[in-house]
Design an enzyme around this catalytic site. Structure first.
Site, PDB file in Angstrom:
ATOM      1  N   GLY A 131       3.088  -1.207   4.335  1.00 51.85           N
ATOM      2  CA  GLY A 131       2.883   0.303   3.947  1.00 51.85           C
ATOM      3  C   GLY A 131       4.263   0.769   3.822  1.00 51.85           C
ATOM      4  O   GLY A 131       4.663   0.614   2.832  1.00 51.85           O
ATOM      5  N   GLY A 132       4.907   1.316   4.822  1.00 47.29           N
ATOM      6  CA  GLY A 132       6.313   1.897   4.320  1.00 47.29           C
ATOM      7  C   GLY A 132       7.376   1.134   3.835  1.00 47.29           C
ATOM      8  O   GLY A 132       7.966   1.579   2.820  1.00 47.29           O
TER       9      GLY A 132
ATOM     10  N   SER B 209       3.664  -2.373  10.562  1.00 40.93           N
ATOM     11  CA  SER B 209       4.988  -2.568  10.436  1.00 40.93           C
ATOM     12  C   SER B 209       5.462  -3.839  10.178  1.00 40.93           C
ATOM     13  O   SER B 209       6.454  -4.265  10.878  1.00 40.93           O
ATOM     14  CB  SER B 209       5.335  -1.886  12.041  1.00 40.93           C
ATOM     15  OG  SER B 209       5.016  -0.685  12.073  1.00 40.93           O
TER      16      SER B 209
ATOM     17  N   GLU C  43      -4.971  -5.305  10.611  1.00 37.63           N
ATOM     18  CA  GLU C  43      -4.134  -4.145  10.757  1.00 37.63           C
ATOM     19  C   GLU C  43      -4.402  -3.566  12.443  1.00 37.63           C
ATOM     20  O   GLU C  43      -5.396  -2.554  12.373  1.00 37.63           O
ATOM     21  CB  GLU C  43      -4.090  -3.041   9.811  1.00 37.63           C
ATOM     22  CG  GLU C  43      -3.797  -3.628   8.422  1.00 37.63           C
ATOM     23  CD  GLU C  43      -3.338  -2.371   7.617  1.00 37.63           C
ATOM     24  OE1 GLU C  43      -2.242  -2.509   6.934  1.00 37.63           O
ATOM     25  OE2 GLU C  43      -4.078  -1.617   7.368  1.00 37.63           O
TER      26      GLU C  43
ATOM     27  N   GLY D 134       2.518   2.407  10.734  1.00 35.97           N
ATOM     28  CA  GLY D 134       3.556   3.527  10.570  1.00 35.97           C
ATOM     29  C   GLY D 134       4.227   4.168  11.891  1.00 35.97           C
ATOM     30  O   GLY D 134       4.770   4.995  12.065  1.00 35.97           O
TER      31      GLY D 134
ATOM     32  N   GLU E  16      -7.012   4.518   7.978  1.00 38.21           N
ATOM     33  CA  GLU E  16      -6.944   6.078   7.406  1.00 38.21           C
ATOM     34  C   GLU E  16      -8.220   6.582   6.938  1.00 38.21           C
ATOM     35  O   GLU E  16      -8.534   7.656   7.108  1.00 38.21           O
ATOM     36  CB  GLU E  16      -5.685   6.270   6.766  1.00 38.21           C
ATOM     37  CG  GLU E  16      -4.403   6.065   7.513  1.00 38.21           C
ATOM     38  CD  GLU E  16      -3.241   5.383   6.778  1.00 38.21           C
ATOM     39  OE1 GLU E  16      -2.015   5.440   7.334  1.00 38.21           O
ATOM     40  OE2 GLU E  16      -3.285   5.353   5.633  1.00 38.21           O
TER      41      GLU E  16
ATOM     42  N   HIS F 132      -9.623   0.983   5.127  1.00 31.49           N
ATOM     43  CA  HIS F 132      -8.373   1.272   5.808  1.00 31.49           C
ATOM     44  C   HIS F 132      -8.496   2.090   6.878  1.00 31.49           C
ATOM     45  O   HIS F 132      -9.516   3.058   6.744  1.00 31.49           O
ATOM     46  CB  HIS F 132      -7.189   1.621   4.642  1.00 31.49           C
ATOM     47  CG  HIS F 132      -5.613   1.663   5.521  1.00 31.49           C
ATOM     48  ND1 HIS F 132      -5.406   2.690   6.208  1.00 31.49           N
ATOM     49  CD2 HIS F 132      -4.955   0.850   5.108  1.00 31.49           C
ATOM     50  CE1 HIS F 132      -4.184   2.342   6.573  1.00 31.49           C
ATOM     51  NE2 HIS F 132      -3.690   1.213   5.945  1.00 31.49           N
TER      52      HIS F 132
ATOM     53  N   ASN G  27       0.915  -1.174  -0.099  1.00 33.06           N
ATOM     54  CA  ASN G  27       0.015   0.035   0.044  1.00 33.06           C
ATOM     55  C   ASN G  27       0.755   1.238   0.036  1.00 33.06           C
ATOM     56  O   ASN G  27       1.572   1.708   0.949  1.00 33.06           O
ATOM     57  CB  ASN G  27      -0.910  -0.205   1.332  1.00 33.06           C
ATOM     58  CG  ASN G  27      -1.666   1.368   1.284  1.00 33.06           C
ATOM     59  OD1 ASN G  27      -1.784   2.120   0.248  1.00 33.06           O
ATOM     60  ND2 ASN G  27      -2.481   1.481   2.418  1.00 33.06           N
ATOM     61  N   TRP G  28       1.061   1.861  -0.997  1.00 41.08           N
ATOM     62  CA  TRP G  28       2.075   3.074  -1.313  1.00 41.08           C
ATOM     63  C   TRP G  28       1.597   4.164  -0.626  1.00 41.08           C
ATOM     64  O   TRP G  28       2.183   5.229  -0.589  1.00 41.08           O
ATOM     65  CB  TRP G  28       2.229   3.251  -2.794  1.00 41.08           C
ATOM     66  CG  TRP G  28       2.895   2.139  -3.389  1.00 41.08           C
ATOM     67  CD1 TRP G  28       3.157   1.016  -3.122  1.00 41.08           C
ATOM     68  CD2 TRP G  28       3.472   2.342  -4.932  1.00 41.08           C
ATOM     69  NE1 TRP G  28       3.891   0.316  -4.085  1.00 41.08           N
ATOM     70  CE2 TRP G  28       4.035   1.026  -5.144  1.00 41.08           C
ATOM     71  CE3 TRP G  28       3.399   3.189  -5.725  1.00 41.08           C
ATOM     72  CZ2 TRP G  28       4.562   0.566  -6.539  1.00 41.08           C
ATOM     73  CZ3 TRP G  28       4.038   2.970  -7.030  1.00 41.08           C
ATOM     74  CH2 TRP G  28       4.746   1.713  -7.211  1.00 41.08           C
ATOM     75  N   LYS G  29       0.046   4.135  -0.518  1.00 47.25           N
ATOM     76  CA  LYS G  29      -0.680   5.464   0.227  1.00 47.25           C
ATOM     77  C   LYS G  29      -0.329   6.587  -0.515  1.00 47.25           C
ATOM     78  O   LYS G  29      -0.244   6.655  -1.846  1.00 47.25           O
ATOM     79  CB  LYS G  29      -0.036   5.452   1.721  1.00 47.25           C
ATOM     80  CG  LYS G  29      -0.157   4.334   2.726  1.00 47.25           C
ATOM     81  CD  LYS G  29      -0.151   4.482   4.057  1.00 47.25           C
ATOM     82  CE  LYS G  29      -0.411   3.342   4.749  1.00 47.25           C
ATOM     83  NZ  LYS G  29      -0.260   3.329   6.328  1.00 47.25           N
TER      84      LYS G  29
END
Length: 255
Positions: free
Chosen positions: A233-234, A212, A167, A173, A97, A95, A9-11
């Protein structure tokens, strides 16, 4: 046996140069990797570029959101038909967010889930609890409520050919992650909840872990029987690191 899915997920990250470098790197790193499905979800304005770069690749293309209409006066929204037009198959919904920053309710997420299924796309349904809910011992209740919004409106069979991504919000994050055993315990409880409706559906549904996930903790997580890959994610923004996670999933499920 469930086939693991590792999805990036590049966000809100990307540029033309970054997309080219990252996807060329992933193509090179993963061209001989078997036994795991890999997908990426770039921002929608890079779908055409990503589709072209992945044309000869086994990497699947996804996105981070979808609307509940295929056309009409819905300024700024993206339809399932548009996503299919660019070869997208795996669509992230629910998600944390989106739930927090865009006030998306369980019911609205369930509508998106149904819309994706109607359009032949694979929903990647995110569920999970906040830090406060975790501390209050409400993890399972929160996950069950978010799942039940789909199950009670569409039937448990709607989860066939879908993906669930657990999640814990407190681990997204933050650098904090549940231990492999803690994650396994929650995944097993989620599967048990689904099994209360249908053991067959529960046994087949892919349940990813997200929070993470990195190359350093991937193998331990994937060794757990109810963890079927990861929503990353990251770490998905680095070709070598993301590829290492996918390779760890492939290796773990060989055993």
């Amino acid at each position: 046996m469930r086939r693991p899915l590792v999805m990036g997920n590049w966000k809100l990250n990307g540029s033309k140069a970054m997309v080219t470098e990252l996807l060329n790197g992933l193509n090179a790193e993963l061209k001989s990797v078997k036994g795991v499905d890999v997908a990426v979800a770039p921002p929608v304005m890079y779908l055409a570029q990503a589709e072209q770069l992945l044309a000869d690749s086994a990497i699947k293309l996804g996105t981070q959101n979808v609307d509940t209409h295929n056309s009409g006066a819905f300024t700024g929204d993206i339809s399932a038909e548009m996503l299919k037009d660019f070869g997208a198959t795996h669509i992230i919904i629910g998600h944390s967010e989106r739930r927090e920053y865009h006030q998306e309710s369980d019911e609205f997420v369930a509508q998106k889930f149904a819309f994706l299924k109607e359009n032949g796309l694979t929903p990647v349904l995110c569920i999970g609890e906040s830090d406060a809910q975790n501390e209050a011992g409400e993890t399972l209740a929160v996950c069950a409520r978010q799942l039940d919004a789909v199950i009670q409106s569409q039937g448990v069979e709607a989860l066939n050919d879908a993906v669930i991504a657990y999640e814990p919000i407190w681990a997204i994050g933050t650098g904090k992650a549940a231990t492999a055993q803690q994650a396994q315990d929650i995944h097993a409880a989620i599967r048990k909840h689904i099994a209360s409706y249908s053991e067959d559906v529960a046994s087949k549904v892919v349940i990813q872990y997200g929070g993470s996930v990195k190359a350093g903790n991937a193998a331990e997580l994937f060794a757990m029987p109810d963890i079927d890959g990861a929503l990353v994610g990251g770490a998905a923004l680095d070709a070598a690191g993301f590829a290492a996670i996918a390779k760890a999933a492939a290796e773990a499920k060989k055993a």
